[in-house]
Design an enzyme around this catalytic site. Structure first.
Site, PDB file in Angstrom:
ATOM      1  N   ILE A 114       0.831  -1.203   0.000  1.00 31.16           N
ATOM      2  CA  ILE A 114       0.000   0.000   0.000  1.00 31.16           C
ATOM      3  C   ILE A 114       0.866   1.253   0.000  1.00 31.16           C
ATOM      4  CG2 ILE A 114      -1.628   1.352   1.386  1.00 31.16           C
ATOM      5  CD1 ILE A 114      -2.808  -1.355   2.331  1.00 31.16           C
ATOM      6  N   TYR A 167      -2.724  -7.399  16.076  1.00 29.23           N
ATOM      7  CA  TYR A 167      -3.006  -6.554  14.908  1.00 29.23           C
ATOM      8  C   TYR A 167      -4.364  -5.882  15.061  1.00 29.23           C
ATOM      9  CZ  TYR A 167      -3.303  -5.204   9.972  1.00 29.23           C
ATOM     10  OH  TYR A 167      -3.414  -4.485   8.792  1.00 29.23           O
TER      11      TYR A 167
END
Length: 260
Positions: free
Chosen positions: A25, A165
């Site tokens: 990304i 996460y």
């Protein structure tokens, strides 16, 4: 300046720093921001990957340079931003894209691994945002900070254990809100994107499991995983004049995953 379709998404003469810009990304975002006219600082722990992204931008006629950085190192972050101000004169956009995942059941998650994920995904985002904002405020310069959160920060997941996460990305969502409120009087907008599963090396172990990919696609109304460019386009929107009245928002880029 009159806002037109041709100017809304242009960022000519501005400087953006992208952490994690060496791949995935971050790399797609760096390339797109450069195409929109931004001078891009590609920051990555992997110096070679950062240099390759910067070289790709230069080959395409854009403006960029790479800097190696560990986003968990406070002194290194402050030094990096001081260097950016010294060389470029200002910082207009920060994109916090560096991230880490250690996928393990909560009952088996080592505290050392937990702390590694927290240091990158949460503390690193804060350190970079805080340092960028200090420079923006000192220069009395409006700016934007865009954090890469995740759909895992807005849901409990469930496909596989990923507690550290999920926890840190949830923290990024609320950090985005809090910093947006605190820094709005200075003209600094703070937003986030919350991508779904994106076809990048970051999720290579998942992509190697066809049955899991099929399950994710079946859970996604648009029927596919995201590509890095899908997320980069959302980040460009949040950096641009087109989103001038948007702050404190987390934009899912998820093909409808969270809508169900």
């Amino acid at each position: 300046m009159t806002k037109t379709a041709d100017t809304l998404f242009r960022l000519d003469g501005q400087t953006a720093l992208v952490t994690g810009g060496g791949s995935g990304i971050g790399k797609s975002t760096a390339l797109l921001l450069a195409e929109a006219g931004t001078h891009v600082i590609v920051a990555d722990r992997d110096a070679a990957s950062g240099e390759e992204t910067a070289a790709c931008i230069l080959r395409q006629g854009g403006s960029a340079r790479a800097v190696p950085v560990d986003v968990t190192d406070e002194a290194a972050i402050e030094g990096m931003f001081d260097d950016v101000i010294a060389q470029e004169g200002s910082i207009d956009h920060l994109i916090n894209s560096a991230g880490l995942a250690i996928r393990r059941p909560a009952t088996e998650h080592l505290i050392s691994d937990w702390e590694r994920v927290v240091s990158v995904n949460m503390t690193g985002v804060f350190l970079c945002a805080r340092t960028a904002a200090r420079h923006m405020i000192a220069a009395k310069r409006n700016g934007s900070i865009i954090n890469v959160a995740s759909i895992m920060g807005l849901s409990g997941g469930g496909l596989y254990p990923n507690i550290s996460y999920q926890t840190t990305k949830g923290a990024v969502v609320n950090m985005t809100r809090a910093l947006a409120v605190e820094w709005a009087p200075h003209g600094i907008r703070v937003n986030a994107v919350a991508p779904t599963y994106v076809r990048t090396p970051f999720i290579a172990p998942l992509l190697a499991q066809p049955e899991l990919v099929a399950k994710i696609e079946a859970m996604t109304p648009l029927g596919r995983l995201a590509d890095p460019d899908d997320v980069a386009a959302a980040i460009l929107f949040l950096a641009s004049r087109a989103s001038a009245m948007i702050t404190g928002h987390t934009l899912p880029v998820d093909g409808g995953f969270l809508a169900q």
